[in-house]
Structure formats: C-alpha cells, structure tokens
Write a protein that holds these residues in place. Structure first.
Motif, mmCIF file in Angstrom:
data_model
loop_
_atom_site.group_PDB
_atom_site.id
_atom_site.type_symbol
_atom_site.label_atom_id
_atom_site.label_comp_id
_atom_site.label_asym_id
_atom_site.label_seq_id
_atom_site.Cartn_x
_atom_site.Cartn_y
_atom_site.Cartn_z
ATOM 1 N N PRO A 89 0.799 -1.239 0.000
ATOM 2 C CA PRO A 89 0.000 0.000 0.000
ATOM 3 C C PRO A 89 0.829 1.287 0.000
ATOM 4 O O PRO A 89 0.443 2.267 -0.651
ATOM 5 C CB PRO A 89 -0.835 -0.106 1.282
ATOM 6 C CG PRO A 89 -0.911 -1.560 1.584
ATOM 7 C CD PRO A 89 0.384 -2.146 1.104
ATOM 8 N N VAL A 90 1.948 1.304 0.719
ATOM 9 C CA VAL A 90 2.757 2.530 0.753
ATOM 10 C C VAL A 90 3.432 2.747 -0.598
ATOM 11 O O VAL A 90 3.435 3.860 -1.144
ATOM 12 C CB VAL A 90 3.803 2.487 1.892
ATOM 13 C CG1 VAL A 90 4.763 3.667 1.782
ATOM 14 C CG2 VAL A 90 3.101 2.496 3.247
ATOM 15 N N ALA A 93 0.921 3.899 -3.050
ATOM 16 C CA ALA A 93 0.588 5.314 -2.870
ATOM 17 C C ALA A 93 1.679 6.199 -3.465
ATOM 18 O O ALA A 93 1.391 7.233 -4.084
ATOM 19 C CB ALA A 93 0.399 5.615 -1.386
ATOM 20 N N LYS A 94 2.932 5.796 -3.292
ATOM 21 C CA LYS A 94 4.027 6.600 -3.849
ATOM 22 C C LYS A 94 4.000 6.588 -5.382
ATOM 23 O O LYS A 94 4.231 7.626 -6.022
ATOM 24 C CB LYS A 94 5.373 6.078 -3.343
ATOM 25 C CG LYS A 94 5.602 6.388 -1.874
ATOM 26 C CD LYS A 94 6.996 5.941 -1.456
ATOM 27 C CE LYS A 94 7.275 6.402 -0.021
ATOM 28 N NZ LYS A 94 8.667 6.129 0.373
ATOM 29 N N ARG A 96 1.327 6.036 -7.254
ATOM 30 C CA ARG A 96 0.155 6.815 -7.670
ATOM 31 C C ARG A 96 0.411 8.312 -7.521
ATOM 32 O O ARG A 96 -0.041 9.113 -8.335
ATOM 33 C CB ARG A 96 -1.063 6.448 -6.809
ATOM 34 C CG ARG A 96 -1.711 5.122 -7.171
ATOM 35 C CD ARG A 96 -3.022 4.980 -6.399
ATOM 36 N NE ARG A 96 -3.631 3.663 -6.516
ATOM 37 C CZ ARG A 96 -4.377 3.267 -7.546
ATOM 38 N NH1 ARG A 96 -4.588 4.083 -8.565
ATOM 39 N NH2 ARG A 96 -4.892 2.058 -7.562
ATOM 40 N N ALA A 97 1.111 8.705 -6.461
ATOM 41 C CA ALA A 97 1.371 10.137 -6.242
ATOM 42 C C ALA A 97 2.208 10.716 -7.374
ATOM 43 O O ALA A 97 1.962 11.844 -7.827
ATOM 44 C CB ALA A 97 2.044 10.347 -4.891
ATOM 45 N N LEU A 100 -0.029 11.041 -10.381
ATOM 46 C CA LEU A 100 -0.967 12.156 -10.226
ATOM 47 C C LEU A 100 -0.263 13.508 -10.281
ATOM 48 O O LEU A 100 -0.843 14.492 -10.761
ATOM 49 C CB LEU A 100 -1.733 12.008 -8.903
ATOM 50 C CG LEU A 100 -2.763 10.863 -8.890
ATOM 51 C CD1 LEU A 100 -3.112 10.465 -7.452
ATOM 52 C CD2 LEU A 100 -4.034 11.258 -9.650
#
Lengths: 213, 213
Positions: A89-90, A93-94, A96-97, A100
């Motif tokens: 998950p971390v 998220a990185k 995806r960030a 984005l």
C-alpha cells in the motif's frame, strides 16, 4: 475494445503503454485534435466523451471509460498481471502520487485547450505560452518528481508502474519543447531504461496508426 | 498519522471527507497557503512534500504520501470499509473518471499558484483571473461531470464514492466564486444530499482547526 486516441496526446500515450505492458489488443480510433478545429469537439465525439478529450476506452458493450488513469485502473482490474500498481500500500501510494503529480499538476496546465486559451482569449504570444509550458513542467512538476521517485531502472522497484507510464510521455513532451531536464538525473535514467522496452517503444507517438510526421 | 492541510484547500477537503467516512482520526497540521508568501514554500514543508502543495499525509514512521487521490487510495487499502471505490470494475472506472475530471481538469487550473502566475508574471486583472476560473470550472469540467454521473443521492449508486468526495469541494469552490451552476441539476441534488452527512459536514472548510472566518 476501442481506444479513442491521438498520436501526440500524452494521456493517450500512457494508456497505450499500459495496454502493451498487459498485452491487451484494442482497435485504435484516431481523433485529430487540430484538424477542423479539433474533432474532439464534434457532437459525435462528445457523445462518447462529454469532456471532449482523449483518450477514451469504449468497451464491447458500448460503455465508455474516460480519463487515462481511470482506464489504467480498469485494465488493472480486468487483467491484474503484470501489476502496474505495486501490491504494497505505501509503495502503491508513492507510485500513484507520482502519476498524479504529472496527470494533475503538469499535463492539464499544458494541454492544447489551455495553450489555445492563453493565445486566444488572453492574447499571449507563442513565446509567453512556451514560457508557461516550461514553468509548469519544472516547478512543482518534474523537479518534484525527481525528489519523489526512488530511481534506478524504474521510478520504484524492478518493474514499470503507473509512475513510469505517466513519466515517459511527459519527458517526451519536455524534449519536444526543448526543455532542459539534464539536471534531473533519476528521471533521465528511468527514461533511458524504459525506452529499451517494446511496450514503451510501440506506444511512442511516432509509431501509431494516426501518426503524422 | 498527521494530515498537512489548509482549511480552504479543496484537495485537503477531499481527504478530510475520506478520513471521516472511514472513521480514521489524524492530527491536522495547518499549512497556511497565503501568510508569509505561503508556508507551503518553506524548506521545512518542502522536505515533507517537494511539490509544496497540500494535502500530505505523514504516516507514523515518517513516510509522507502526497496527492489527495493517492492518499484516498492508501486509506482504501488500509481500511477497506466503507468502500470509496465501487467493487465493480466498470463502476469503479466511472467513479474514478469523475474524480479525475475534477482533480486533473478543473482544480489544478484554478489552484492558487496558477491564479498567482496569471496575475503576477502574466499581468492579468482580478476580473480576467475570475473569468479564467469560471471558464475551467464549467467547460469540460462540471458541465462534463453532469453528463458523466448517474445522479440520485450520490454520483453513482447508494453510497458516497471518490466521485462525491471530489465533487462536493469543487461545488463549494464554485459557490465561493459565485459561479452559477443551477443548470447542473444532478450535481445540485448530489450536493444537497451529501451536505446532510456528518462526514461531509465535519470536513467543511468552516469547521477545521485552522479555519479563519
């Protein structure tokens, strides 16, 4: 499935890379963004995508999915391997960030419709539009991406993720507009490496059915 | 966990709604985007988020996750219920596409840093900046969202998703800038309904620890 695309659209380029990485074949339908005032603005195309943007993915039942990152998550759901979003998950998220940061904070500011608005209603010169373009690619854009990615062969880890899928088309745009990114060493290394992979090579703007030289 | 936030940031507002829906408590750290030239631009804050934007979520081990939609997907991974992304892949893609339409194609164009660039280096008046703001909220923005959502109580189905989480803060912005959206009937109905829910109410810019009147 049909992909409404334009060879030079960096958002469509992302989806082409994702399709290639997953080995999913689609019919590409070129939507010329410049000819005739932009064919994305026709009522026919707006019926597919009310935003009047590419890409859009039409499923076999006629359902249309818009927004490149939503399309990529859809592909991830229907064909989970190879993963484009890391399992952790971390790390997810990185990745995806970074995607984005590019998809929200660089690309929409430098999109054709925005450059047209700057040069049309706001009366700016090509030079001012070019400076706008350069500013948003770097400031809070690729400069931040350089700090956010791990670097190495890919943005994160040993396989391409949604971060690389967004980064490579944005680097292509930067080079196209002759923006110096030679200080971004991690980004340049990832770009060099991705360019060796067929999934990225075959998605390149110069190699599409609607490519114009 | 700590959430770096600013009461009026619509990207932070999204994350506050998601945290409330999932019942996750965090410490909010206000980052004032206007005082002292913007505290998001200090070296201290840039060490957390090299983009110099809010929100950012700091995990207990010091890892920082940036970008509101990446944070929301992270929350979805660590606390899957209630779901903010529908289980069905097509519905998930539609909800994500609406979220991305707002997060990519409206909000970054109307962000403080862009308005400052228009009024500073490009020399535009407040009136021209306001017209820019209005243009991008509607054209290919909320006008398209109105066509993309199902409507009813929420954007899609019977529970709030990432689409509603992005929509309500954007409607707040539209109202703040006195932009007429009364022709967008589905959006107005979703907004009315969401405003009855404590998770949305408690995330409102007027109710934060750093709120200024």
């Amino acid at each position: 499935m049909k992909l409404y695309s334009y060879f030079r659209s960096s958002a469509a380029y992302r989806v082409r890379i994702a399709l290639n990485l997953k080995g999913i074949e689609v019919e590409q339908v070129g939507v010329h963004l410049v000819k005739e005032g932009g064919r994305q603005n026709t009522p026919e195309y707006r019926a597919h995508n009310p935003q009047g943007l590419v890409p859009a993915l039409e499923l076999d039942d006629g359902t249309v999915i818009t927004q490149s990152l939503a399309i990529i998550d859809y592909l991830e759901a229907i064909r989970p391997e190879p993963r484009l979003v890391p399992a952790d998950p971390v790390l997810a998220a990185k990745a995806r960030a970074v995607a984005l940061t590019i998809a929200c904070d660089i690309h929409p500011l430098n999109n054709l419709r925005v450059l047209n608005y700057l040069k049309g209603p706001l009366g700016h010169s090509q030079q001012e539009a070019d400076e706008w373009y350069r500013h948003w690619i770097l400031e809070g854009g690729l400069d931040a991406v350089e700090a956010l990615i791990e670097g190495g062969r890919f943005c994160f880890g040993d396989s391409p993720s949604v971060a690389d899928i967004c980064l490579i088309p944005q680097v292509f745009n930067a080079r196209r507009f002759k923006i110096d990114i030679s200080h971004l060493k991690k980004i340049e290394a990832v770009d060099r490496h991705c360019k060796e992979l067929p999934a990225f090579l075959d998605a390149h703007p110069r190699r599409q059915p609607d490519t114009e030289i």
